[in-house]
Enzyme design. Structure first.
Site, PDB file in Angstrom:
ATOM      1  N   CYS A 110       0.851  -1.188   0.000  1.00  9.45           N
ATOM      2  CA  CYS A 110       0.000   0.000   0.000  1.00  9.45           C
ATOM      3  C   CYS A 110       0.890   1.242   0.000  1.00  9.45           C
ATOM      4  O   CYS A 110       1.888   1.284   0.730  1.00  9.45           O
ATOM      5  CB  CYS A 110      -0.898  -0.005   1.240  1.00  9.45           C
ATOM      6  SG  CYS A 110      -2.030   1.393   1.332  1.00  9.45           S
ATOM      7  N   HIS A 153      -9.101  -3.258  -3.233  1.00  9.95           N
ATOM      8  CA  HIS A 153      -8.141  -2.586  -2.353  1.00  9.95           C
ATOM      9  C   HIS A 153      -8.502  -1.095  -2.221  1.00  9.95           C
ATOM     10  O   HIS A 153      -8.498  -0.552  -1.116  1.00  9.95           O
ATOM     11  CB  HIS A 153      -6.723  -2.738  -2.933  1.00  9.95           C
ATOM     12  CG  HIS A 153      -5.640  -2.096  -2.114  1.00  9.95           C
ATOM     13  ND1 HIS A 153      -4.663  -2.811  -1.466  1.00  9.95           N
ATOM     14  CD2 HIS A 153      -5.378  -0.792  -1.857  1.00  9.95           C
ATOM     15  CE1 HIS A 153      -3.852  -1.960  -0.834  1.00  9.95           C
ATOM     16  NE2 HIS A 153      -4.271  -0.734  -1.068  1.00  9.95           N
ATOM     17  N   GLU A 154      -8.843  -0.474  -3.356  1.00  7.87           N
ATOM     18  CA  GLU A 154      -9.146   0.974  -3.319  1.00  7.87           C
ATOM     19  C   GLU A 154     -10.487   1.266  -2.655  1.00  7.87           C
ATOM     20  O   GLU A 154     -10.596   2.208  -1.862  1.00  7.87           O
ATOM     21  CB  GLU A 154      -9.130   1.568  -4.731  1.00  7.87           C
ATOM     22  CG  GLU A 154      -7.816   1.394  -5.501  1.00  7.87           C
ATOM     23  CD  GLU A 154      -6.587   1.755  -4.704  1.00  7.87           C
ATOM     24  OE1 GLU A 154      -5.533   1.144  -4.940  1.00  7.87           O
ATOM     25  OE2 GLU A 154      -6.660   2.600  -3.791  1.00  7.87           O
ATOM     26  N   HIS A 157     -10.238   1.349   0.988  1.00  9.41           N
ATOM     27  CA  HIS A 157      -9.721   2.613   1.522  1.00  9.41           C
ATOM     28  C   HIS A 157     -10.851   3.605   1.789  1.00  9.41           C
ATOM     29  O   HIS A 157     -10.765   4.406   2.708  1.00  9.41           O
ATOM     30  CB  HIS A 157      -8.727   3.266   0.556  1.00  9.41           C
ATOM     31  CG  HIS A 157      -7.310   2.773   0.687  1.00  9.41           C
ATOM     32  ND1 HIS A 157      -6.605   2.768   1.868  1.00  9.41           N
ATOM     33  CD2 HIS A 157      -6.470   2.270  -0.240  1.00  9.41           C
ATOM     34  CE1 HIS A 157      -5.400   2.277   1.671  1.00  9.41           C
ATOM     35  NE2 HIS A 157      -5.288   1.972   0.409  1.00  9.41           N
TER      36      HIS A 157
HETATM   37  O1  LIG Z   1      -2.021   1.985  -1.791  1.00  8.72           O
HETATM   38  C1  LIG Z   1      -2.764   1.843  -2.766  1.00  8.72           C
HETATM   39  O2  LIG Z   1      -3.979   1.911  -2.673  1.00  8.72           O
HETATM   40  C2  LIG Z   1      -2.133   1.496  -4.063  1.00  8.72           C
HETATM   41  C3  LIG Z   1      -1.667   0.088  -4.067  1.00  8.72           C
HETATM   42  C4  LIG Z   1      -2.800  -0.710  -4.626  1.00  8.72           C
HETATM   43  C5  LIG Z   1      -2.705  -2.195  -4.604  1.00  8.72           C
HETATM   44  C6  LIG Z   1      -1.794  -2.882  -3.836  1.00  8.72           C
HETATM   45  C7  LIG Z   1      -1.768  -4.285  -3.874  1.00  8.72           C
HETATM   46  C8  LIG Z   1      -2.679  -4.980  -4.644  1.00  8.72           C
HETATM   47  C9  LIG Z   1      -3.584  -4.291  -5.386  1.00  8.72           C
HETATM   48  C10 LIG Z   1      -3.599  -2.916  -5.361  1.00  8.72           C
HETATM   49  C11 LIG Z   1      -0.339   0.124  -4.833  1.00  8.72           C
HETATM   50  O3  LIG Z   1      -0.579  -0.117  -6.141  1.00  8.72           O
HETATM   51  S1  LIG Z   1       0.880  -0.831  -4.103  1.00  8.72           S
HETATM   52  C12 LIG Z   1       2.076  -1.102  -5.276  1.00  8.72           C
HETATM   53  C13 LIG Z   1       1.749  -2.163  -6.286  1.00  8.72           C
HETATM   54  C14 LIG Z   1       2.153  -1.977  -7.565  1.00  8.72           C
HETATM   55  C15 LIG Z   1       1.877  -2.953  -8.518  1.00  8.72           C
HETATM   56  C16 LIG Z   1       1.191  -4.124  -8.175  1.00  8.72           C
HETATM   57  C17 LIG Z   1       0.767  -4.293  -6.867  1.00  8.72           C
HETATM   58  C18 LIG Z   1       1.061  -3.306  -5.918  1.00  8.72           C
HETATM   59 NI    NI Z   2      -3.552   1.115  -0.412  1.00  9.04          NI
END
Ligand SMILES: O=C(O)C[C@@H](Cc1ccccc1)[C@H](O)SCc1ccccc1
Ligand code: NI
Length: 183
Positions: A110, A153-154, A157
């Site tokens: 995250c 995931h979003e 949040h």
């Molecule tokens: O913090 C966030 O919401 C963005 C995350 C979203 C995410 C994390 C894990 C699995 C799905 C979505 C960032 O994208 S974390 C970095 C990342 C980059 C590529 C693939 C997975 C995670």
């Molecule tokens: Ni996140």
């Protein structure tokens, strides 16, 4: 443009609140915020820009992560076939989901969490999401694989839920019943 300085970190109260619905049609301010969020995600995937501005790569971003307690998310991700899912959505909601689960075999991270939380994060394998796009259109998306995981995931949040809340505390890599691994 947004940088990591705009992204609040674990422990910030905004990450544990339920975000407010965005009044529609969206105001110019809310549109500009969502456009900047989508721009961040795209920039973070451009090696030159990410290097220059010290951006952590991301495939999604939710408004509470930039201390805006509104129901807005940005996603820019390719599925396993190379199809691009690039959306800024107001008021996204999961309207239906599979019983079957899925999880990223690499676990999740995250942008608001600086330390690793190893373990499988159970997600729905397939979801249908509704929301309103930046140009004011109602969007209905049927998602699976990595796109389904990032939208969950979003949207988490927006409800004050962090990915590690879902990890089995007794055994983080315990097998998840009725779940497919996503690499
Ligand atoms: O913090 C966030 O919401 C963005 C995350 C979203 C995410 C994390 C894990 C699995 C799905 C979505 C960032 O994208 S974390 C970095 C990342 C980059 C590529 C693939 C997975 C995670
Ligand atoms: Ni996140």
């Amino acid at each position: 443009m947004l940088t990591m300085d705009n992204i609040v970190r674990d422990g910030h109260p905004s990450l544990r609140k339920v975000a407010e619905e965005v009044p529609l049609p969206a105001s110019d301010e809310d549109k500009a915020t969502l456009e900047r969020m989508l721009e961040y995600v795209k920039n973070s995937q451009n090696p030159e820009v990410a290097e220059k501005y010290g951006l952590r790569p991301g495939i999604g971003l939710a408004a509470p992560q930039i201390d805006v307690e509104k129901r807005m998310i940005a996603v820019h991700v390719h599925d396993e076939k190379g199809n691009l899912y690039s959306y800024g959505l107001f008021n996204p909601r999961i309207i239906s989901h599979s019983v079957e689960r899925a999880y990223l075999t690499a676990g999740e991270g995250c942008l608001s969490v600086d330390e690793p939380y190893p373990g499988y994060v159970p997600r729905y394998a397939r979801i249908t999401v509704k929301g309103v796009s930046l140009d004011g259109e109602e969007v209905k998306l049927r998602l699976k694989g990595l796109p389904a995981i990032v939208f969950q995931h979003e949207i988490d949040h927006l409800n004050g839920v962090m990915f590690y809340d879902h990890i089995n505390k007794e055994d983080p890599f315990a097998e998840i019943d009725n779940a497919i691994p996503v690499d």
